[in-house]
Motif scaffolding. Structure first.
Motif, mmCIF file in Angstrom:
data_model
loop_
_atom_site.group_PDB
_atom_site.id
_atom_site.type_symbol
_atom_site.label_atom_id
_atom_site.label_comp_id
_atom_site.label_asym_id
_atom_site.label_seq_id
_atom_site.Cartn_x
_atom_site.Cartn_y
_atom_site.Cartn_z
ATOM 1 N N ASP A 59 0.741 -1.371 -0.119
ATOM 2 C CA ASP A 59 0.008 -0.159 -0.102
ATOM 3 C C ASP A 59 1.019 1.006 -0.176
ATOM 4 N N LYS A 60 0.843 2.010 -1.289
ATOM 5 C CA LYS A 60 1.680 3.050 -1.013
ATOM 6 C C LYS A 60 1.332 4.199 -0.076
ATOM 7 N N ASN A 61 0.104 3.991 0.264
ATOM 8 C CA ASN A 61 -0.125 5.220 1.592
ATOM 9 C C ASN A 61 0.240 4.523 2.859
ATOM 10 N N LEU A 80 8.252 -4.370 4.248
ATOM 11 C CA LEU A 80 8.572 -5.551 4.912
ATOM 12 C C LEU A 80 9.798 -5.762 5.257
ATOM 13 N N MET A 81 10.152 -5.619 6.698
ATOM 14 C CA MET A 81 11.678 -5.691 6.894
ATOM 15 C C MET A 81 12.404 -6.859 6.742
ATOM 16 N N GLY A 82 13.543 -6.779 6.212
ATOM 17 C CA GLY A 82 14.317 -7.918 5.924
ATOM 18 C C GLY A 82 14.199 -8.178 4.305
ATOM 19 N N PHE A 83 13.430 -7.395 3.535
ATOM 20 C CA PHE A 83 13.031 -7.604 2.358
ATOM 21 C C PHE A 83 13.697 -6.468 1.427
ATOM 22 N N GLY A 84 14.082 -6.890 0.376
ATOM 23 C CA GLY A 84 14.701 -5.868 -0.841
ATOM 24 C C GLY A 84 16.085 -5.438 -0.525
ATOM 25 N N HIS A 85 16.497 -4.893 -1.565
ATOM 26 C CA HIS A 85 17.917 -4.468 -1.379
ATOM 27 C C HIS A 85 18.360 -3.495 -2.875
ATOM 28 N N ARG A 86 19.197 -2.434 -2.509
ATOM 29 C CA ARG A 86 19.489 -1.543 -3.448
ATOM 30 C C ARG A 86 20.163 -2.527 -4.677
ATOM 31 N N VAL A 87 20.878 -3.400 -4.205
ATOM 32 C CA VAL A 87 21.726 -4.059 -5.359
ATOM 33 C C VAL A 87 21.176 -5.565 -5.623
ATOM 34 N N GLU A 124 2.968 -10.895 -7.089
ATOM 35 C CA GLU A 124 3.157 -10.025 -8.385
ATOM 36 C C GLU A 124 4.166 -8.788 -7.872
ATOM 37 N N TYR A 125 3.570 -7.917 -6.608
ATOM 38 C CA TYR A 125 4.241 -6.938 -6.564
ATOM 39 C C TYR A 125 5.714 -7.213 -5.942
ATOM 40 N N PHE A 126 5.973 -8.239 -5.264
ATOM 41 C CA PHE A 126 7.574 -8.268 -4.991
ATOM 42 C C PHE A 126 8.249 -9.010 -6.247
ATOM 43 N N ASN A 136 16.780 -10.210 2.359
ATOM 44 C CA ASN A 136 18.341 -9.937 2.499
ATOM 45 C C ASN A 136 18.685 -10.640 3.906
ATOM 46 N N VAL A 137 19.917 -10.055 3.957
ATOM 47 C CA VAL A 137 20.794 -10.633 5.193
ATOM 48 C C VAL A 137 20.089 -10.576 6.526
ATOM 49 N N ASP A 138 19.159 -9.447 6.671
ATOM 50 C CA ASP A 138 18.503 -9.320 7.667
ATOM 51 C C ASP A 138 17.258 -10.028 8.214
HETATM 52 C C1 SDX Z 1 21.260 -3.926 4.535
HETATM 53 O O1 SDX Z 1 23.643 -1.623 0.679
HETATM 54 C C2 SDX Z 1 23.654 -2.589 1.597
HETATM 55 O O2 SDX Z 1 24.593 -3.398 0.844
HETATM 56 C C3 SDX Z 1 23.055 -2.997 2.660
HETATM 57 C C4 SDX Z 1 23.251 -4.316 3.510
HETATM 58 C C5 SDX Z 1 24.757 -4.386 3.913
HETATM 59 O O3 SDX Z 1 25.151 -5.742 4.131
HETATM 60 O O4 SDX Z 1 25.523 -3.482 3.927
HETATM 61 O O5 SDX Z 1 22.895 -5.227 2.512
HETATM 62 C C6 SDX Z 1 22.721 -4.561 4.797
HETATM 63 O O6 SDX Z 1 20.991 -2.867 4.841
HETATM 64 C C7 SDX Z 1 20.083 -4.758 3.866
HETATM 65 C C8 SDX Z 1 18.857 -3.994 3.896
HETATM 66 C C9 SDX Z 1 18.115 -3.964 5.133
HETATM 67 N N1 SDX Z 1 16.674 -3.303 5.001
HETATM 68 C C10 SDX Z 1 15.673 -3.557 5.214
HETATM 69 O O7 SDX Z 1 15.342 -4.832 5.170
HETATM 70 C C11 SDX Z 1 14.583 -2.471 5.236
HETATM 71 C C12 SDX Z 1 13.393 -2.896 4.383
HETATM 72 N N2 SDX Z 1 13.927 -2.624 2.852
HETATM 73 C C13 SDX Z 1 13.668 -1.451 2.051
HETATM 74 O O8 SDX Z 1 13.916 -0.299 2.956
HETATM 75 C C14 SDX Z 1 14.545 -1.196 0.897
HETATM 76 O O9 SDX Z 1 14.287 -2.278 0.289
HETATM 77 C C15 SDX Z 1 16.004 -0.858 0.849
HETATM 78 C C16 SDX Z 1 16.249 0.305 1.896
HETATM 79 C C17 SDX Z 1 16.976 -2.205 1.239
HETATM 80 C C18 SDX Z 1 16.551 -0.785 -0.545
HETATM 81 O O10 SDX Z 1 15.925 0.454 -0.900
HETATM 82 P P1 SDX Z 1 16.048 1.070 -2.408
HETATM 83 O O11 SDX Z 1 17.074 0.671 -3.044
HETATM 84 O O12 SDX Z 1 16.140 2.416 -2.089
HETATM 85 O O13 SDX Z 1 14.796 0.702 -3.124
HETATM 86 P P2 SDX Z 1 13.456 1.709 -3.127
HETATM 87 O O14 SDX Z 1 13.093 1.990 -1.658
HETATM 88 O O15 SDX Z 1 13.428 2.395 -4.189
HETATM 89 O O16 SDX Z 1 12.332 0.512 -3.389
HETATM 90 C C19 SDX Z 1 11.984 -0.013 -4.821
HETATM 91 C C20 SDX Z 1 10.453 -0.310 -4.889
HETATM 92 C C21 SDX Z 1 9.616 0.937 -4.133
HETATM 93 O O17 SDX Z 1 8.366 0.992 -4.666
HETATM 94 P P3 SDX Z 1 8.044 2.046 -5.921
HETATM 95 O O18 SDX Z 1 8.553 3.435 -5.061
HETATM 96 O O19 SDX Z 1 9.196 1.770 -6.983
HETATM 97 O O20 SDX Z 1 6.800 1.769 -6.236
HETATM 98 O O21 SDX Z 1 10.194 -1.363 -3.915
HETATM 99 C C22 SDX Z 1 9.566 -0.875 -2.897
HETATM 100 C C23 SDX Z 1 9.521 0.272 -2.714
HETATM 101 O O22 SDX Z 1 8.203 1.026 -2.187
HETATM 102 N N3 SDX Z 1 9.905 -1.721 -1.790
HETATM 103 C C24 SDX Z 1 9.222 -2.239 -0.945
HETATM 104 C C25 SDX Z 1 10.380 -2.935 0.171
HETATM 105 N N4 SDX Z 1 11.659 -2.525 -0.314
HETATM 106 C C26 SDX Z 1 11.227 -1.834 -1.584
HETATM 107 N N5 SDX Z 1 8.140 -2.265 -0.723
HETATM 108 C C27 SDX Z 1 7.729 -3.242 0.546
HETATM 109 N N6 SDX Z 1 8.922 -3.721 1.539
HETATM 110 C C28 SDX Z 1 9.841 -3.694 1.083
HETATM 111 N N7 SDX Z 1 10.937 -4.276 2.093
#
Ligand code: SDX
Length: 430
Positions: free
Chosen positions: A295-297, A302-309, A353-355, A363-365
């Protein structure tokens, strides 16, 4: 062979040739160092999503393949066949050590694990309920007040001593922060047990009785340290590099890295993830949280999900998941509800589909907190443990940068959107 290719940028009909450089692995880069002087424009990339900040030979991540290499060695091989102090040597010096080199390094680290006795008083200035990360930021920053003989960043020997001191003392400081938070006496490190076992003993032993470290838990702890050791130019490593570029002492720079790691989007995610899994509580509540994450609003993620790389699985999460199964089986916590929720949440999310479309994987966490919780750590100690492990990555990247003769202070520019020049108005005329 030197790269002779160029990228041509055309601005208002004028062409600018920018040199290209090729890495040993990963994307080519366009060197824009002279762009402002040539074209009078900046590039703009606030989250550094397309920006390379440095040359580095320490760690490489292939986000599409889900590959993580430390000096070329895959993380899954290191996690299975190596151990944390050997990985520390590899990250610091670039090659796997000989048995003599490893023995010398382990002896050095072991004999730096105690901290200055007067630092014990420093802890006592904090409230007992201070978050251990707050204590660690303060105590590590204060190390520069106690270890003057390893603060001259221009002296290679002092840089090496500071690196050894930081790697060796972080477990002691983290364990002391934990003991202080629960009102128990500090436990001194021992020289007759290994790094991970020492950390567990300093956290869980009490003076009233003998404490025997479970070798399987020590192995799991060591593997968790290895999986968190370094990760290219993540936010906290980039913080350490930027702080160090001014010539600040290594202890102050690592304290800056600890502060950055604390954030829930970065190293704080392991604590936030376990708290989220506990809030979900049972598998039948998972759909509700999946919808919230989509939900965009709703700021919930989802903590522990997603990663920049990583746009495929995080190889560290795969190893961590196996380790979680092993440790919980060993501890006889077969059907740990939190682990069941985590596995079901991963299964459902990876089919959603979203994920899939946003390429969001654990991710690692995601699993680390489950293991640490099963070992007896409170969630507040999860990020301090990440900081203990990542210290070797921070100091390795710091050493690489400081030794670079082309080192310049980091000083980004900006896209200014504020008021243009205007005259001061006296208060009676406003
Ligand atoms: C670590 O950089 C590293 O290498 C970090 C790390 C290390 O070892 O040093 O790997 C350790 O920090 C791992 C990440 C831990 N953080 C979390 O688990 C917090 C939840 N994850 C998100 O906050 C996010 O995925 C990030 C911060 C990890 C990455 O963010 P990005 O690369 O800036 O990606 P983004 O926020 O632009 O997301 C892209 C899209 C977005 O939707 P749109 O705006 O494109 O519509 O994906 C969505 C986000 O809303 N999204 C998620 C999500 N993560 C991204 N939606 C729901 N749940 C999520 N976890």
């Amino acid at each position: 062979m030197a790269d002779t290719r160029t990228a041509t940028l055309i601005i208002d009909g004028k062409s600018y040739d920018l040199p290209m450089r090729s890495p040993t692995a990963g994307p080519d880069v366009v060197d824009i160092g002279k762009l402002y002087a040539q074209a009078g424009v900046f590039t703009h990339d606030p989250g550094f999503t397309s920006t390379s900040s440095c040359d580095s030979s320490i760690t490489f991540i292939d986000g599409d393949k889900g590959e993580l290499l430390h000096r070329g060695y895959p993380i899954d091989q290191l996690a299975e066949k190596s151990h944390f102090l050997e990985v520390c040597y590899l990250l610091l010096y670039g090659e796997l050590p000989s048995s003599t080199e490893l023995e010398t390094f382990e002896h050095t680290i072991t004999h730096h694990t105690m901290i200055h006795e007067q630092m014990h008083n420093f802890f006592r200035g904090f409230r007992r309920d201070a978050h251990p990360m707050a204590t660690m930021v303060g105590v590590v920053g204060a190390m520069s007040a106690f270890y003057h003989d390893s603060t001259d960043v221009n002296d290679p020997r002092q840089r090496e001593i500071a690196s050894h001191r930081l790697i060796a003392k972080m477990p002691t400081i983290a364990a002391m922060a934990y003991k202080y938070s629960i009102g128990q006496p500090f436990v001194y490190p021992r020289n007759d047990i290994d790094y991970a076992a020492n950390f567990l003993r300093m956290c869980f032993a009490v003076p009233a009785e003998e404490y025997k470290v479970d070798p399987v838990l020590a192995r799991a702890m060591d593997r968790i340290f290895t999986l968190h050791a370094d990760h290219e130019q993540n936010a906290s490593t980039s913080t350490v590099r930027l702080a160090s570029s001014s010539g600040a002492n290594p202890f102050a720079c690592i304290a800056a890295g600890i502060a950055c790691l604390w954030g829930p989007a970065h190293g704080g995610a392991n604590q936030a993830c376990l708290e989220m899994l506990r809030e979900i509580g049972s598998t039948n509540r998972i759909p509700e949280f999946i919808e919230r994450a989509k939900d965009k609003n709703d700021p919930f993620r989802l903590m522990g999900f997603g990663h920049r790389v990583y746009k495929n699985f995080d190889p560290r999460a795969k190893v961590m998941k196996q380790s979680a199964d092993e440790v919980l089986d060993l501890l006889g916590i077969e059907n740990n509800p939190t682990l069941q929720v985590a596995k079901e949440l991963e299964r459902i999310a990876l089919e959603d589909e979203y994920f899939i479309e946003k390429k969001l994987y654990p991710n690692v966490d995601f699993y680390s907190g489950i293991i640490l919780d099963a070992m007896g750590f409170p969630t507040s100690m999860f990020t301090p443990i990440f900081a203990v492990a990542r210290t070797v990555g921070w100091v390795s990247q710091w050493k690489e940068m400081i030794a670079d003769p082309a080192l310049k202070i980091g000083r980004p520019r900006q896209l200014y959107t504020g008021a243009t020049t205007r005259d001061y108005v006296e208060i009676e005329n406003r």
